[in-house]
Design a protein around this motif. Structure first.
Motif, PDB file in Angstrom:
ATOM      1  N   GLY A  73      36.179  40.458  44.906  1.00 22.01           N
ATOM      2  CA  GLY A  73      35.380  39.855  43.855  1.00 22.01           C
ATOM      3  C   GLY A  73      34.242  40.753  43.406  1.00 22.01           C
ATOM      4  O   GLY A  73      33.930  40.836  42.208  1.00 22.01           O
ATOM      5  N   LEU A  74      33.608  41.443  44.378  1.00 16.82           N
ATOM      6  CA  LEU A  74      32.540  42.380  44.029  1.00 16.82           C
ATOM      7  C   LEU A  74      33.078  43.518  43.170  1.00 16.82           C
ATOM      8  O   LEU A  74      32.449  43.920  42.179  1.00 16.82           O
ATOM      9  N   LYS A  75      34.262  44.013  43.520  1.00 20.88           N
ATOM     10  CA  LYS A  75      34.868  45.079  42.721  1.00 20.88           C
ATOM     11  C   LYS A  75      35.239  44.586  41.325  1.00 20.88           C
ATOM     12  O   LYS A  75      35.062  45.306  40.340  1.00 20.88           O
ATOM     13  N   LEU A  76      35.761  43.360  41.249  1.00 27.76           N
ATOM     14  CA  LEU A  76      36.099  42.799  39.941  1.00 27.76           C
ATOM     15  C   LEU A  76      34.869  42.697  39.057  1.00 27.76           C
ATOM     16  O   LEU A  76      34.908  43.041  37.864  1.00 27.76           O
ATOM     17  N   ARG A  77      33.771  42.213  39.613  1.00 26.37           N
ATOM     18  CA  ARG A  77      32.548  42.069  38.823  1.00 26.37           C
ATOM     19  C   ARG A  77      31.984  43.435  38.442  1.00 26.37           C
ATOM     20  O   ARG A  77      31.432  43.602  37.345  1.00 26.37           O
ATOM     21  N   ALA A  78      32.114  44.411  39.326  1.00 29.12           N
ATOM     22  CA  ALA A  78      31.625  45.754  39.007  1.00 29.12           C
ATOM     23  C   ALA A  78      32.420  46.368  37.860  1.00 29.12           C
ATOM     24  O   ALA A  78      31.846  46.946  36.928  1.00 29.12           O
ATOM     25  N   PRO A  83      32.908  49.700  33.832  1.00 29.65           N
ATOM     26  CA  PRO A  83      34.073  50.367  34.436  1.00 29.65           C
ATOM     27  C   PRO A  83      33.799  51.814  34.843  1.00 29.65           C
ATOM     28  O   PRO A  83      34.264  52.260  35.897  1.00 29.65           O
ATOM     29  N   ASP A  84      33.026  52.556  34.043  1.00 32.89           N
ATOM     30  CA  ASP A  84      32.771  53.963  34.353  1.00 32.89           C
ATOM     31  C   ASP A  84      31.961  54.108  35.635  1.00 32.89           C
ATOM     32  O   ASP A  84      32.282  54.941  36.496  1.00 32.89           O
ATOM     33  N   SER A  85      30.901  53.295  35.782  1.00 33.02           N
ATOM     34  CA  SER A  85      30.103  53.349  37.009  1.00 33.02           C
ATOM     35  C   SER A  85      30.923  52.906  38.214  1.00 33.02           C
ATOM     36  O   SER A  85      30.778  53.449  39.312  1.00 33.02           O
ATOM     37  N   HIS A  92      38.958  51.533  42.216  1.00 31.11           N
ATOM     38  CA  HIS A  92      40.149  51.746  41.373  1.00 31.11           C
ATOM     39  C   HIS A  92      40.112  50.720  40.241  1.00 31.11           C
ATOM     40  O   HIS A  92      40.578  49.587  40.385  1.00 31.11           O
ATOM     41  N   ALA A  93      39.552  51.132  39.099  1.00 32.66           N
ATOM     42  CA  ALA A  93      39.318  50.198  38.003  1.00 32.66           C
ATOM     43  C   ALA A  93      40.629  49.629  37.459  1.00 32.66           C
ATOM     44  O   ALA A  93      40.716  48.426  37.166  1.00 32.66           O
ATOM     45  N   THR A  94      41.652  50.465  37.332  1.00 37.49           N
ATOM     46  CA  THR A  94      42.923  49.981  36.792  1.00 37.49           C
ATOM     47  C   THR A  94      43.524  48.906  37.673  1.00 37.49           C
ATOM     48  O   THR A  94      44.046  47.893  37.194  1.00 37.49           O
ATOM     49  N   ARG A  95      43.449  49.109  38.993  1.00 35.64           N
ATOM     50  CA  ARG A  95      43.989  48.113  39.913  1.00 35.64           C
ATOM     51  C   ARG A  95      43.224  46.797  39.825  1.00 35.64           C
ATOM     52  O   ARG A  95      43.805  45.714  39.876  1.00 35.64           O
TER      53      ARG A  95
END
Length: 202
Positions: A73-78, A83-85, A92-95
């Motif tokens: 969830g933290l990765k999703l919100r980030a 997306p660049d940061s 892994h933004a695409t994932r």
């Protein structure tokens, strides 16, 4: 692109399943339960309504736990925020985007099946009206606020029911209220009631 895909998938569904209305059984028991009062003053609530509220609360609780209490969830919100940061921090933004779309598809499929079970018959155009209500709730609550979407959805639903109850001129015209809400929100408060206002410095 989104509207084009929506129309294309609707047409494909009609080619595969036909245009005749289909029926779907309800996952909830039939009948109602008495909540308040007795005799003529009793308030009856259908089991379907109770089941839908229970599913909504469970979805909200699970989404809150996922987004606020897990690393995914933290990765999703980030990724959603920047997306660049997120990529620079090793995410892994695409994932994460794939996971977000998969969650959206799963929740949409669940919502569609529940809506279909409430109708006497449904076809490929079943969710078009629901889509307008969803856009109205998202615009009113704020596109980046989960709590805002839930609260605004309740507001839109209650306002819609009261409008049909007391305004006879709008009887049978389902999309007038949500379209009017979308127009007013975009003109007055584009970020919605709970949306965050973004400030960009040049």
């Amino acid at each position: 692109v989104t509207l084009g895909l929506f129309l294309g998938l609707n047409s494909l569904a009609q080619l595969v399943f036909g245009t005749d209305p289909q029926s779907m059984p309800s996952p909830f028991p039939s009948g109602s339960v008495d909540l308040i009062g007795s005799g003529a003053d009793t308030i009856d609530v259908q089991w379907d309504t109770i089941g839908l509220i229970a599913v909504l609360l469970a979805e909200c609780a699970l989404l809150f736990l996922l987004l606020q209490r897990t690393r995914a969830g933290l990765k999703l919100r980030a990724v959603a925020a920047n997306p660049d940061s997120a990529r620079l921090h090793g995410i892994h933004a695409t994932r994460m985007l794939m996971l977000g779309w998969a969650l959206s598809a799963a929740i949409g499929a669940l919502a569609g099946s529940l809506v279909a079970s409430q109708r006497t018959g449904f076809d490929a155009s079943l969710m078009q009206t629901v889509l307008v209500y969803a856009f109205a709730a998202a615009a009113l609550g704020g596109f980046d606020s989960l709590i805002g979407a839930v609260v605004a959805g309740l507001v839109v639903g209650i306002a819609d029911a009261m409008t049909f109850q007391y305004v006879d001129a709008l009887d049978g015209i389902e999309v007038v209220l949500p379209l009017a809400l979308i127009l007013v929100v975009l003109l007055v408060k584009p970020n919605g009631l709970f949306g965050k206002r973004t400030v960009e410095r040049v």
